[in-house]
Design a protein around this motif. Structure first.
Motif, PDB file in Angstrom:
ATOM      1  N   GLN A 168       0.816  -1.052   0.009  1.00  0.00           N
ATOM      2  CA  GLN A 168       0.066   0.050   0.149  1.00  0.00           C
ATOM      3  C   GLN A 168       0.994   1.193  -0.024  1.00  0.00           C
ATOM      4  O   GLN A 168       0.573   2.313  -0.780  1.00  0.00           O
ATOM      5  N   MET A 169       2.009   1.111   0.924  1.00  0.00           N
ATOM      6  CA  MET A 169       2.811   2.357   0.884  1.00  0.00           C
ATOM      7  C   MET A 169       3.402   2.783  -0.310  1.00  0.00           C
ATOM      8  O   MET A 169       3.598   3.692  -0.927  1.00  0.00           O
ATOM      9  N   GLU A 170       3.941   1.536  -0.875  1.00  0.00           N
ATOM     10  CA  GLU A 170       4.601   1.635  -2.298  1.00  0.00           C
ATOM     11  C   GLU A 170       3.690   2.186  -3.355  1.00  0.00           C
ATOM     12  O   GLU A 170       3.962   2.961  -4.312  1.00  0.00           O
ATOM     13  N   ALA A 171       2.300   1.720  -3.283  1.00  0.00           N
ATOM     14  CA  ALA A 171       1.510   2.136  -4.290  1.00  0.00           C
ATOM     15  C   ALA A 171       1.012   3.772  -3.853  1.00  0.00           C
ATOM     16  O   ALA A 171       1.079   4.520  -5.097  1.00  0.00           O
ATOM     17  N   ALA A 172       0.895   4.323  -3.033  1.00  0.00           N
ATOM     18  CA  ALA A 172       0.740   5.633  -2.514  1.00  0.00           C
ATOM     19  C   ALA A 172       1.892   6.580  -2.885  1.00  0.00           C
ATOM     20  O   ALA A 172       1.737   7.529  -3.264  1.00  0.00           O
ATOM     21  N   ASN A 173       3.067   5.835  -2.464  1.00  0.00           N
ATOM     22  CA  ASN A 173       4.260   6.753  -2.748  1.00  0.00           C
ATOM     23  C   ASN A 173       4.355   6.780  -4.619  1.00  0.00           C
ATOM     24  O   ASN A 173       4.683   7.934  -4.912  1.00  0.00           O
ATOM     25  N   GLN A 174       4.177   5.761  -5.136  1.00  0.00           N
ATOM     26  CA  GLN A 174       4.189   5.707  -6.480  1.00  0.00           C
ATOM     27  C   GLN A 174       3.137   6.708  -7.113  1.00  0.00           C
ATOM     28  O   GLN A 174       3.445   7.344  -8.243  1.00  0.00           O
ATOM     29  N   ALA A 175       2.068   6.767  -6.617  1.00  0.00           N
ATOM     30  CA  ALA A 175       0.928   7.807  -6.892  1.00  0.00           C
ATOM     31  C   ALA A 175       1.510   9.075  -6.754  1.00  0.00           C
ATOM     32  O   ALA A 175       1.270  10.158  -7.631  1.00  0.00           O
ATOM     33  N   LYS A 176       2.044   9.565  -5.603  1.00  0.00           N
ATOM     34  CA  LYS A 176       2.279  10.775  -5.409  1.00  0.00           C
ATOM     35  C   LYS A 176       3.704  11.112  -6.464  1.00  0.00           C
ATOM     36  O   LYS A 176       3.598  12.058  -6.840  1.00  0.00           O
ATOM     37  N   VAL A 177       4.587  10.137  -6.585  1.00  0.00           N
ATOM     38  CA  VAL A 177       5.501  10.197  -7.634  1.00  0.00           C
ATOM     39  C   VAL A 177       5.015  10.619  -9.082  1.00  0.00           C
ATOM     40  O   VAL A 177       5.301  11.387  -9.774  1.00  0.00           O
ATOM     41  N   ASP A 178       3.841   9.845  -9.455  1.00  0.00           N
ATOM     42  CA  ASP A 178       3.364  10.063 -10.754  1.00  0.00           C
ATOM     43  C   ASP A 178       2.680  11.431 -10.694  1.00  0.00           C
ATOM     44  O   ASP A 178       2.738  12.286 -11.863  1.00  0.00           O
ATOM     45  N   VAL A 179       1.962  12.047  -9.634  1.00  0.00           N
ATOM     46  CA  VAL A 179       1.321  13.342  -9.612  1.00  0.00           C
ATOM     47  C   VAL A 179       2.358  14.325  -9.907  1.00  0.00           C
ATOM     48  O   VAL A 179       2.361  15.289 -10.563  1.00  0.00           O
ATOM     49  N   ALA A 180       3.636  13.957  -8.961  1.00  0.00           N
ATOM     50  CA  ALA A 180       4.572  14.983  -9.077  1.00  0.00           C
ATOM     51  C   ALA A 180       5.290  15.151 -10.510  1.00  0.00           C
ATOM     52  O   ALA A 180       5.760  16.083 -10.982  1.00  0.00           O
ATOM     53  N   GLU A 181       5.552  14.122 -10.969  1.00  0.00           N
ATOM     54  CA  GLU A 181       6.233  13.825 -12.393  1.00  0.00           C
ATOM     55  C   GLU A 181       5.208  14.709 -13.401  1.00  0.00           C
ATOM     56  O   GLU A 181       5.550  15.208 -14.411  1.00  0.00           O
ATOM     57  N   ALA A 182       3.968  14.254 -13.292  1.00  0.00           N
ATOM     58  CA  ALA A 182       3.007  14.911 -14.310  1.00  0.00           C
ATOM     59  C   ALA A 182       3.185  16.312 -14.243  1.00  0.00           C
ATOM     60  O   ALA A 182       3.047  17.194 -15.171  1.00  0.00           O
ATOM     61  N   LYS A 183       3.115  16.841 -12.791  1.00  0.00           N
ATOM     62  CA  LYS A 183       3.246  18.369 -12.623  1.00  0.00           C
ATOM     63  C   LYS A 183       4.694  19.027 -13.350  1.00  0.00           C
ATOM     64  O   LYS A 183       4.635  20.141 -13.967  1.00  0.00           O
ATOM     65  N   MET A 184       5.317  17.921 -12.906  1.00  0.00           N
ATOM     66  CA  MET A 184       7.029  18.571 -13.451  1.00  0.00           C
ATOM     67  C   MET A 184       6.926  18.666 -14.936  1.00  0.00           C
ATOM     68  O   MET A 184       7.314  19.617 -15.472  1.00  0.00           O
ATOM     69  N   LYS A 185       6.382  17.673 -15.378  1.00  0.00           N
ATOM     70  CA  LYS A 185       6.272  17.624 -17.089  1.00  0.00           C
ATOM     71  C   LYS A 185       5.616  18.971 -17.838  1.00  0.00           C
ATOM     72  O   LYS A 185       6.029  19.486 -18.590  1.00  0.00           O
ATOM     73  N   GLY A 186       4.328  19.462 -17.015  1.00  0.00           N
ATOM     74  CA  GLY A 186       3.871  20.443 -17.468  1.00  0.00           C
ATOM     75  C   GLY A 186       4.573  21.655 -17.181  1.00  0.00           C
ATOM     76  O   GLY A 186       4.738  22.503 -18.216  1.00  0.00           O
ATOM     77  N   GLU A 187       5.079  21.972 -16.094  1.00  0.00           N
ATOM     78  CA  GLU A 187       6.065  22.980 -15.924  1.00  0.00           C
ATOM     79  C   GLU A 187       7.244  22.905 -16.872  1.00  0.00           C
ATOM     80  O   GLU A 187       7.630  23.993 -17.453  1.00  0.00           O
ATOM     81  N   VAL A 188       8.004  21.909 -16.778  1.00  0.00           N
ATOM     82  CA  VAL A 188       8.778  21.830 -17.961  1.00  0.00           C
ATOM     83  C   VAL A 188       8.630  22.164 -19.261  1.00  0.00           C
ATOM     84  O   VAL A 188       9.435  22.592 -19.874  1.00  0.00           O
ATOM     85  N   GLY A 189       7.414  21.823 -19.744  1.00  0.00           N
ATOM     86  CA  GLY A 189       7.090  21.769 -21.060  1.00  0.00           C
ATOM     87  C   GLY A 189       6.851  23.090 -21.302  1.00  0.00           C
ATOM     88  O   GLY A 189       7.348  23.711 -22.470  1.00  0.00           O
ATOM     89  N   SER A 190       6.391  23.870 -20.291  1.00  0.00           N
ATOM     90  CA  SER A 190       6.073  25.346 -20.630  1.00  0.00           C
ATOM     91  C   SER A 190       7.265  25.964 -20.774  1.00  0.00           C
ATOM     92  O   SER A 190       7.626  27.119 -21.640  1.00  0.00           O
ATOM     93  N   LYS A 191       8.324  25.879 -19.673  1.00  0.00           N
ATOM     94  CA  LYS A 191       9.841  26.474 -19.720  1.00  0.00           C
ATOM     95  C   LYS A 191      10.324  26.207 -21.119  1.00  0.00           C
ATOM     96  O   LYS A 191      11.109  26.971 -21.446  1.00  0.00           O
TER      97      LYS A 191
END
Length: 479
Positions: A168-191
């Motif tokens: 469960q912790m691994e899944a939750a952590n992976q979900a957080k990582v996926d969300v952070a990665e998606a945000k990063m991709k958006g900001e990085v794409g804009s920049k």
């Protein structure tokens, strides 16, 4: 009696005229025979098997097995014998099935890790069924269905719960990582888009400046190249001139050296020629003298040489013969010495064997003599009541120790001019002839104390107590 079994039953008959058992769906039951019905419907057995993995981790395996008799002649006979005195729902059958299942499950689990059991539940279940079925075949039972539930932790060993929490912790952590990665991709794409625009503009400006600078640099480079080529050509011409001057100087020095060498060689050649001519003159003089001497002494020397050669050959022949004779004699002497050495060695070996045998016999004799001496001494000690001094005095008297001591003392003082005194009782002989012998004995007895004292003074030896003691004060006077 004619008996008929129901659809899910079989009739089992034993007794008169039947060797083992007879299984029928319907049959006559004769007098002297007994019969019973066995139910073939499967039964569900629910177990919670406690097992342990290869890492010594305990766990509980909940399972439901549907087991019943196998519809075959041999299997039915085995099953009929099993429940002949028990019901299929009895604790005896359940305990039998449970023991087989638990035993095989534990053995199989002990050979697998917890990860293998957890991930390979299907294979684990298959292995358990196969091994349990092999054991149940001997009772005529067959596994119709089996359901292994989720593995359960043993109290105090929460492996699966921790494993679930970890997942469960691994899944939750992976979900957080996926969300952070998606945000990063958006900001990085804009920049990235903005940066690309700036980069393209800067690239165009830079390329323009580069082309302009290249054009200017190419002009300067071409001018520098021409200047360099001119300078190189001038340097090359100067180097060629310097090289020509150096070669000229080297040639002049070599020519001067060769001229000097030629002058020295000419002088030395003249000297060598003079020396050779002088040597030739001296050699001619020597040859003339030699020829003259040869003419004078040739005949005499030839005769003497031949004579000496004959004498030398004769002497050599004699010496060779003498050497051969000596060699032959030495060889014979060596062979004789070798034979004598072998004979001496054999004789010495035999003598050594004899001496060894004699020593062994002598040692055996000494052992026997020592044993006899011990018996003699024990007997003597017992006869004298254990008096050590009496035994010692007896042995010294019996073996002549005192006589030997007196003899040794006499030999020791012989030629040394010892101080010897003789005492008497004041008279020699006498008119009384009947007492002469007693007087002599009395004189000897009176002489013993001073004799013992003199021996003690000269040798340090004391007389035995039974012979007397030394006098305290010497009152005797020598005559």
């Amino acid at each position: 009696m004619y008996r008929v079994a129901s659809a899910n039953e079989y009739l089992v008959i034993t007794g008169l005229g039947i060797n083992d058992i007879k299984i029928r769906k319907k049959s006559w039951v004769l007098p002297g025979q007994s019969s019973t019905f066995i139910d073939l419907s499967p039964v569900n057995y629910t177990f919670e098997v406690q097992a342990m993995s290869a890492e010594k981790l305990p766990f509980i395996l909940p399972a439901v097995f549907t087991i019943g008799p196998f519809d075959a002649k041999d299997s039915l006979k085995k099953y009929a014998k099993l429940i002949s005195s028990h019901d299929k729902n009895s604790s005896h059958v359940k305990e039998l099935v449970q023991g087989v299942i638990e035993g095989e499950t534990r053995v199989l689990a002990a050979s697998m890790t917890m990860e293998q059991i957890f991930k390979g539940t299907k294979e684990f279940k298959k292995e358990v069924f196969q091994k349990v079925q092999l054991e149940l075949d001997q009772f005529g039972l067959y596994i119709y269905n089996a359901n292994v539930k989720q593995l359960v932790d043993v109290e105090g060993h929460e492996y699966f719960s921790y494993l679930g929490q970890k997942t469960q912790m691994e899944a939750a952590n992976q979900a957080k990582v996926d969300v952070a990665e998606a945000k990063m991709k958006g900001e990085v794409g804009s920049k990235l888009r903005q940066g690309k625009t700036l980069q393209n503009a800067a690239q165009i400006d830079a390329e323009t400046k580069i082309i302009s600078t290249q054009r200017q640099g190419e002009g300067k480079k071409e001018e520098a190249r021409v200047n360099t080529e001119v300078k190189i050509y001038e340097n090359q011409r100067e180097a060629d001139v310097a090289k020509a001057n150096a070669e000229l100087a080297m040639k002049k020095a070599e020519w001067a050296r060769e001229a000097q060498v030629a002058e020295v060689e000419a002088e030395k050649a003249v000297a060598l020629k003079e020396a050779e001519l002088q040597k030739d003159v001296e050699m001619m003089n020597a040859m003339t003298t030699t020829e003259k001497l040869k003419a004078e002494f040739l005949s005499k020397a030839s005769v003497e040489a031949e004579t000496k050669a004959q004498e030398a050959n004769w002497n050599l022949y004699q010496k060779q013969k003498a050497a051969d004779a000596i060699l032959y004699e030495k060889e014979k002497e060596a062979e004789a010495q070798r034979a004598m050495a072998e004979a001496k060695f054999y004789g010495r070996a035999k003598i050594a064997d004899g001496e060894l045998y004699a020593k062994k016999k002598q040692a055996e004799g000494l052992v026997v003599l020592g044993q006899a001496e011990g018996v003699y001494l024990r007997t003597l000690m017992d006869s004298l009541g254990g008096n050590y001094e009496a035994v010692r005095d007896y042995l010294m008297i019996n073996r002549g120790i005192y006589q030997e001591i007196a003899s040794i003392n006499g030999e020791a003082v012989r030629g040394l001019e010892p101080k010897i005194s003789i005492w008497t009782n004041g008279g020699e002989g006498g008119a009384d002839g009947g007492n002469a012998a007693m007087k002599e004995v009395a004189g000897v007895y009176k002489m013993l104390p001073p004799l013992f004292k003199t021996v003690h003074e000269q040798t340090g030896m004391l007389p035995p107590t039974w012979m007397g003691n030394l006098p305290v004060a010497d009152s005797s006077k020598p005559n």
